[in-house]
Design an enzyme around this catalytic site. Structure first.
Site, PDB file in Angstrom:
ATOM      1  N   LYS A   1      39.443  27.082  36.933  1.00 34.00           N
ATOM      2  CA  LYS A   1      39.470  28.422  35.057  1.00 34.00           C
ATOM      3  C   LYS A   1      39.538  27.318  34.159  1.00 34.00           C
ATOM      4  CE  LYS A   1      41.727  32.699  35.590  1.00 34.00           C
ATOM      5  NZ  LYS A   1      43.050  33.546  36.634  1.00 34.00           N
TER       6      LYS A   1
ATOM      7  N   SER B   1      41.500  38.031  37.763  1.00 31.86           N
ATOM      8  CA  SER B   1      41.054  37.058  36.092  1.00 31.86           C
ATOM      9  C   SER B   1      39.898  35.992  36.386  1.00 31.86           C
ATOM     10  CB  SER B   1      41.909  37.218  35.666  1.00 31.86           C
ATOM     11  OG  SER B   1      43.137  36.086  35.933  1.00 31.86           O
TER      12      SER B   1
ATOM     13  N   SER C   1      44.818  37.769  41.391  1.00 27.13           N
ATOM     14  CA  SER C   1      43.186  36.944  40.851  1.00 27.13           C
ATOM     15  C   SER C   1      43.083  35.725  41.169  1.00 27.13           C
ATOM     16  CB  SER C   1      44.640  36.315  39.324  1.00 27.13           C
ATOM     17  OG  SER C   1      44.497  37.622  38.178  1.00 27.13           O
TER      18      SER C   1
END
Length: 493
Positions: free
Chosen positions: A79, A160, A184
């Site tokens: 990420k 996310s 997330s």
């Protein structure tokens, strides 16, 4: 959409050992797949040159019989809020669009030292503030399970860490790191039909993870199955001198038995009544009930339990989240860090202009709300009360885990929503709905795992969540592996 590459890390490693595949050819296939599937917008950047270089080193180790373990030669994704040396780390925001770190996050360093190959950095909500991966400056990530990828008709990936989940679910890479502050990692894993895991707070180092909420942030792991998740977890867990919040005691790697040797006799499973909430879809409820029955039939004792402060949890989470965001984001002022406006103005105007240009409305709204809650006149009324209720939420978990070993809950209340429907309401409201089942685990600092169970009538993944007391990772993984074997989820790839 089936592919020729092995499906798991163990199968990949075995193919390298048998010389039926080599890391160089695998990384080339993965790079090609990433480019072929760029319409999913899972990656913000590819590290093809670096991946190829490390693949050559890995191939040499396998040839010499000196391979480093199961992740050696495996293409992974990270990420874009984890620092990666000489690779841009943007947090999907204009504020950090040109930021290139000079060091690696600890969790990536540990994977790299064991031979993992960084395929690229994945898309996300800006600064990890969201539950859809729709607020990136690079555009929204599209769920690979979508019936239609055109216009606004696609399904969201969840957030996310949506880019990491799609990268794994679509078969482009074998594992990915996300971050998990209120779900997330587990939220997108649920929507994309992969495993999503957050550990006990402090077992994984946060060094090099650009912070959202220091007291809740945990690096998350996304993989295709439980064994792969354990392999990655064993690689990256343990104390870190660079992170004062890590547990100082030595980490003992987890060893899982074969699923047919896992017994559920004597296991006590709690079903929290508060998670049977408004908005829970019939499909998810049926999957929840069926798995509970399955566990009971296998010898586990399944019983209803209560977590009374669950209803207050999302409000407490929102207040504490915004307070810590306002503090953490203060560094991004265009002078110390981040985008600087080109306009020649006073220092105060430079701050304001740089932040106005560099941050989106979601981030700015959380900063403003957090500063409001932290005003002297509001501090006791909001922040201190939220801390006290957070303690009550943690006490709920402590109390219930005196009666049961683990909890079984939904991960999300429904399958992945259509993008057009998700965007019809604001970010704060969506987080309140999508994170209802996931954020309490972060409030209590306990481990939690999302596991795909079946496809809905719309052929979209349905997942369930397991939670346990702190340091109960072994039990969570064992139960999850047993369930995984029973349900035989049909993966996308």
């Amino acid at each position: 959409m089936k592919q020729q590459l092995p499906q798991t890390l163990r199968q990949l490693s075995d193919s390298f050992l048998s010389k039926s595949l080599d890391p160089i050819s695998v990384v080339e296939q993965c790079i090609a797949l990433a480019k072929t599937r760029n319409n999913l917008n899972a990656f913000v950047s590819l590290s093809a040159a670096e991946a190829r270089k490390h693949a050559e080193n890995s191939a040499e180790r396998y040839r010499d019989g000196k391979h480093l373990g199961v992740v050696d030669g495996a293409p992974i994704a990270i990420k874009d809020n984890f620092c990666t040396k000489n690779v841009p780390t943007t947090c999907a925001s204009r504020m950090l669009k040109n930021f290139v770190p000079t060091y690696n996050a600890t969790v990536y360093n540990r994977l790299k030292r064991q031979g993992a190959l960084l395929l690229g950095k994945t898309n996300m909500d800006q600064f990890a503030m969201g539950s859809g991966s729709v607020d990136s400056i690079f555009g929204p990530t599209k769920n690979c399970w979508s019936e239609n990828l055109q216009n606004d008709e696609f399904r969201i990936a969840g957030g996310s860490s949506g880019g990491s989940a799609v990268a794994v679910a679509s078969g482009v890479c074998f594992a990915a790191l996300g971050s998990d502050t209120g779900g997330s990692t587990r939220n997108p894993a649920s929507y994309c039909g992969v495993v999503g895991f957050k550990s006990t707070y402090g077992l994984l180092s946060r060094h090099g993870l650009i912070p959202l909420v220091n007291s809740m942030d945990v690096p998350g792991i996304i993989t295709r199955n439980i064994d792969d998740c354990v392999a990655v977890f064993n690689t990256i867990a343990g104390p870190d001198d660079r992170d004062s919040t890590t547990i100082k005691s030595r980490f003992e790697p987890i060893q899982l038995a074969q699923s047919n040797h896992i017994s559920l006799k004597g296991l006590k499973v709690g079903i929290p009544i508060e998670y049977h909430c408004e908005g829970l879809s019939d499909d998810v409820l049926k999957a929840w009930t069926d798995v509970a029955d399955m566990l009971e039939d296998a010898g586990a004792k399944v019983e209803p339990v209560s977590l009374p402060y669950t209803s207050a949890s999302i409000f407490v989470y929102s207040i504490l989240n915004q307070c810590e965001v306002s503090s953490n984001m203060a560094r991004f002022d265009g002078i110390e860090y981040g985008h600087r406006s080109d306009e020649e103005t006073s220092t105060e105007q430079l701050y304001a202009k740089s932040r106005a240009e560099g941050l989106n409305s979601v981030v700015k709204n959380r900063i403003l709300a957090g500063n409001y809650f932290l005003l002297r006149k509001n501090y006791e009324k909001y922040f201190m009360k939220a801390l006290k209720v957070r303690r009550l939420i943690a006490n709920d978990f402590d109390e219930v885990f005196r009666k049961v070993h683990i909890l079984l809950t939904p991960t999300t209340l429904s399958v992945a929503p259509l993008y057009k429907n998700f965007m019809s309401s604001n970010n704060r409201d969506q987080c309140a709905v999508q994170d209802f089942c996931t954020q309490p685990a972060n409030m209590g600092g306990i481990p939690a795992l999302s596991l795909p169970i079946r496809l809905s009538e719309e052929l979209l993944p349905i997942s369930l969540q397991l939670m346990g007391p702190s340091f109960s990772e072994q039990t969570l993984f064992e139960v999850a592996k047993w369930i995984e074997t029973q349900v035989q989820f049909d993966r996308y790839y």
